[in-house]
Motif scaffolding. Structure first.
Motif, PDB file in Angstrom:
ATOM      1  N   GLN A   1      -0.034   9.235  -7.682  1.00 16.11           N
ATOM      2  CA  GLN A   1      -0.270   8.059  -8.520  1.00 16.11           C
ATOM      3  C   GLN A   1       0.934   7.104  -8.456  1.00 16.11           C
ATOM      4  O   GLN A   1       0.756   5.890  -8.488  1.00 16.11           O
ATOM      5  N   LYS A   2       2.125   7.664  -8.304  1.00 16.56           N
ATOM      6  CA  LYS A   2       3.312   6.799  -8.165  1.00 16.56           C
ATOM      7  C   LYS A   2       3.210   5.971  -6.880  1.00 16.56           C
ATOM      8  O   LYS A   2       3.570   4.799  -6.860  1.00 16.56           O
ATOM      9  N   VAL A   3       2.728   6.614  -5.813  1.00 19.48           N
ATOM     10  CA  VAL A   3       2.565   5.880  -4.547  1.00 19.48           C
ATOM     11  C   VAL A   3       1.553   4.744  -4.742  1.00 19.48           C
ATOM     12  O   VAL A   3       1.780   3.608  -4.292  1.00 19.48           O
ATOM     13  N   ALA A   4       0.469   5.067  -5.452  1.00 21.16           N
ATOM     14  CA  ALA A   4      -0.551   4.045  -5.704  1.00 21.16           C
ATOM     15  C   ALA A   4       0.038   2.902  -6.532  1.00 21.16           C
ATOM     16  O   ALA A   4      -0.261   1.724  -6.264  1.00 21.16           O
ATOM     17  N   ILE A   5       0.881   3.244  -7.508  1.00 21.62           N
ATOM     18  CA  ILE A   5       1.512   2.199  -8.330  1.00 21.62           C
ATOM     19  C   ILE A   5       2.433   1.346  -7.450  1.00 21.62           C
ATOM     20  O   ILE A   5       2.434   0.116  -7.534  1.00 21.62           O
ATOM     21  N   ALA A   6       3.206   2.019  -6.621  1.00 17.76           N
ATOM     22  CA  ALA A   6       4.117   1.287  -5.723  1.00 17.76           C
ATOM     23  C   ALA A   6       3.329   0.336  -4.829  1.00 17.76           C
ATOM     24  O   ALA A   6       3.727  -0.812  -4.629  1.00 17.76           O
ATOM     25  N   ARG A   7       2.218   0.821  -4.305  1.00 16.95           N
ATOM     26  CA  ARG A   7       1.391  -0.033  -3.436  1.00 16.95           C
ATOM     27  C   ARG A   7       0.861  -1.245  -4.204  1.00 16.95           C
ATOM     28  O   ARG A   7       0.787  -2.353  -3.678  1.00 16.95           O
ATOM     29  N   ALA A   8       0.500  -0.996  -5.487  1.00 16.03           N
ATOM     30  CA  ALA A   8      -0.045  -2.082  -6.299  1.00 16.03           C
ATOM     31  C   ALA A   8       1.037  -3.093  -6.670  1.00 16.03           C
ATOM     32  O   ALA A   8       0.746  -4.270  -6.846  1.00 16.03           O
TER      33      ALA A   8
ATOM     34  N   ILE B   1       6.312   4.806 -16.588  1.00 12.50           N
ATOM     35  CA  ILE B   1       6.496   3.844 -15.477  1.00 12.50           C
ATOM     36  C   ILE B   1       5.770   2.529 -15.805  1.00 12.50           C
ATOM     37  O   ILE B   1       6.311   1.442 -15.618  1.00 12.50           O
ATOM     38  N   LEU B   2       4.559   2.662 -16.334  1.00 13.51           N
ATOM     39  CA  LEU B   2       3.786   1.455 -16.667  1.00 13.51           C
ATOM     40  C   LEU B   2       4.505   0.644 -17.756  1.00 13.51           C
ATOM     41  O   LEU B   2       4.502  -0.592 -17.719  1.00 13.51           O
TER      42      LEU B   2
ATOM     43  N   ILE C   1      -0.495  -8.989 -12.944  1.00 11.24           N
ATOM     44  CA  ILE C   1      -1.099  -7.984 -13.827  1.00 11.24           C
ATOM     45  C   ILE C   1      -1.383  -6.709 -13.024  1.00 11.24           C
ATOM     46  O   ILE C   1      -1.708  -6.779 -11.838  1.00 11.24           O
ATOM     47  N   LEU C   2      -1.233  -5.584 -13.697  1.00  6.85           N
ATOM     48  CA  LEU C   2      -1.591  -4.308 -13.064  1.00  6.85           C
ATOM     49  C   LEU C   2      -2.829  -3.780 -13.793  1.00  6.85           C
ATOM     50  O   LEU C   2      -2.806  -3.591 -15.017  1.00  6.85           O
ATOM     51  N   LEU C   3      -3.901  -3.580 -13.043  1.00  9.61           N
ATOM     52  CA  LEU C   3      -5.131  -3.041 -13.619  1.00  9.61           C
ATOM     53  C   LEU C   3      -5.162  -1.542 -13.330  1.00  9.61           C
ATOM     54  O   LEU C   3      -5.127  -1.144 -12.166  1.00  9.61           O
ATOM     55  N   ALA C   4      -5.201  -0.748 -14.387  1.00 11.74           N
ATOM     56  CA  ALA C   4      -5.139   0.707 -14.194  1.00 11.74           C
ATOM     57  C   ALA C   4      -6.432   1.331 -14.730  1.00 11.74           C
ATOM     58  O   ALA C   4      -6.716   1.274 -15.920  1.00 11.74           O
ATOM     59  N   ASP C   5      -7.219   1.871 -13.788  1.00 14.10           N
ATOM     60  CA  ASP C   5      -8.510   2.450 -14.175  1.00 14.10           C
ATOM     61  C   ASP C   5      -8.344   3.965 -14.331  1.00 14.10           C
ATOM     62  O   ASP C   5      -8.334   4.683 -13.338  1.00 14.10           O
TER      63      ASP C   5
END
Lengths: 285, 217
Positions: free
Chosen positions: B143-150, B178-179, B157-161
């Motif tokens: 999930q950290k990798v996904a956040i980094a990619r985003a 982190i968020l 804005i960061l949309l987190a589903d």
């Protein structure tokens, strides 16, 4: 940079979806072989028809005792006609010789004099070798001085024209059928390779890649697949023709343009199918 | 920033969202809660224009759902980041390449990609895992990798589903921290979640979806 990325992704994609890629290339090879065989068949059929038509000769018979001036006049008239490829004069003596060659008997052993008339053997140029054109020309030649009759292989020509039209129509229909089958088979197998990478398409869309950018790696892949398939299919056709020529049918004709056609077809269809598949898939994911 | 005006949405004849209106301002942190199938993911999808309302208007970064063209959508998506419960990482690429992917597809130069990706890797503590494939990582790390990619494209804005849906409590807490950190630097966060424990720990504005209606809490 983005083009290099697309090429890299295209090559990477083929490595990743190996099964789908193998299926796709195999089906391309199969359809190319089908298409190649068809083209070779069509080429040889055409060659056969041309050869047959070449054999159709027209004989213009003079009166048995035609004067030399009339013979010269007819020769000149025939040679002037643009439809004619060759004119060969067969004198009474030549006719007697031919008689002996064909029937094994000297005409003078049977008869006291030579009744065989002098004649001209005429061969028409390729585009004028139809029965309609020959009839037209023959009617004109009959009016030349001391021409007795004009003879040609009416039956052979009529049969050729009758059957060849159907054979050619059948060949065109078969060609269309093979092309449609090829396109649908290749399109569907390429869709498999696209489907195998649906996650990547989704992520690309998510991070803001344009449709054109998403399509590119797949287009590269389609091109490469087409190229690989064309090379393999060409090699098989090349050796296949060699084998047929050596062991089965030595008269088989091959034209290098068939290889070029196969290559263009494979690359084109790989490219277009990949483009269509991704476009369709982009509407779904 | 993000605005919903009288938005309604149906799937297969069933109304999921009914006349919803809300606004998310710059730098806000908002939770979106509700039962499964309540329409949380649909709201997120409409923000990144993967879905469109039957009626009403969605505005994201000044682009309106009523006027946006297919060609404009990729450019809006570059200005927002999205993360999912199932991470949606590319399994055949290592951490570096997964993060770099979102910059490569937008045509950023390799030098800049390297600089930004390495910074992001360091910031999220993924340094030692830089060359690992997603399957070699824990859920929290993925999930950290996904956040980094985003985040690598600096979204507004960061949309987190449901970002913690597949994670254990410790990893969930780490992701939420982190968020929070991202939000404190000015990036708005809209997080759809079921995890009410996290909401209590880090309270923010919360919107609840109930029978297709939106209730502010």
């Amino acid at each position: 940079m983005s083009l290099l990325f697309s090429i890299g992704e295209g090559i990477r994609g083929m490595g990743k979806a190996r099964l789908a890629m193998t299926l796709s290339v195999s089906s391309m090879i199969l359809t190319l072989l089908l298409l190649g065989s068809y083209l070779i068949f069509a080429l040889n059929l055409n060659q056969w028809i041309t050869d047959l038509r070449e054999k159709v000769e027209i004989e213009v018979f003079m009166e048995p005792e035609a004067r030399q001036t009339s013979i010269a006049q007819v020769k000149q008239a025939l040679e002037k006609q643009p439809e004619i490829e060759t004119v060969q004069y067969v004198s009474k003596a030549d006719a007697a010789k031919r008689f002996e060659e064909e029937f094994g008997q000297n005409i003078y052993d049977i008869l006291e004099s030579n009744p065989l008339p002098p004649s001209f053997i005429v061969q028409l140029k390729e585009p004028y070798r139809s029965s309609k054109k020959i009839m037209e020309l023959a009617a004109g030649w009959k009016n030349l001085p001391e021409v007795d009759e004009v003879v040609y292989q009416k039956m052979l020509l009529a049969a050729l024209e009758n059957y060849i039209r159907w054979i050619q129509l059948g060949a065109v229909a078969a060609g269309l059928f093979i092309t449609i089958i090829s396109i649908s088979l290749i399109y569907n197998t390429i869709r498999l390779t696209v489907y195998a990478r649906k996650d990547m398409i989704y992520i690309m869309r998510l991070v803001g890649a344009t449709e054109r950018f998403i399509k590119r790696p797949f287009l590269v892949e389609g091109l490469i697949q087409g190229l690989i398939a064309a090379v393999f299919a060409s090699l098989i056709v090349f050796y296949g023709v060699k084998i047929v020529k050596t062991f089965i049918y030595p008269y088989i004709t091959m034209d290098n343009r068939i290889y070029v056609g196969m290559l263009l077809f494979a690359v084109g269809i790989g490219f277009v199918s990949a483009g269509l598949s991704v476009r369709k898939y982009l509407r779904i994911v | 920033m993000i605005e919903f005006y009288n938005v309604s949405l149906s799937y297969n004849g069933k109304r999921i969202l009914n006349n919803i209106t809300f606004r998310i301002l710059k730098g806000e942190f908002v939770y979106l809660i509700g039962a499964s199938g309540a329409g949380k993911s649909s709201i997120l999808r409409m923000i990144y224009f993967d879905d469109f309302p039957d009626s009403g208007t969605v505005i994201a970064n000044q682009f309106s759902s009523a006027k946006i063209t297919a060609k404009e959508i990729p450019y809006v998506r570059r200005s927002l980041g999205v993360i999912f419960q199932d991470f949606k990482l590319l399994p055949d690429r290592n951490v570096f390449d997964n993060i770099a992917f979102s910059m490569r597809v937008t045509g950023v130069k390799p030098k800049e990609i390297r600089k930004k990706v390495l910074r992001m890797i360091a910031e999220l503590g993924l340094g030692p895992k830089r060359n690992h494939l997603p399957l070699e990582l824990s859920g929290g790390e993925q999930q950290k990798v996904a956040i980094a990619r985003a985040l690598v494209n600096n979204p507004f804005i960061l949309l987190a589903d449901e970002p913690t849906g597949n994670l254990d409590p410790v990893a969930s807490m780490e992701i939420l921290e982190i968020l929070q950190r991202i939000n404190s630097r000015g990036t708005a966060v809209l997080m759809a979640t079921h995890n009410y424990g996290l909401i209590k720990k880090y309270p923010h504005r919360t919107m609840k979806l109930e029978n297709g209606e939106l209730v502010e809490q």
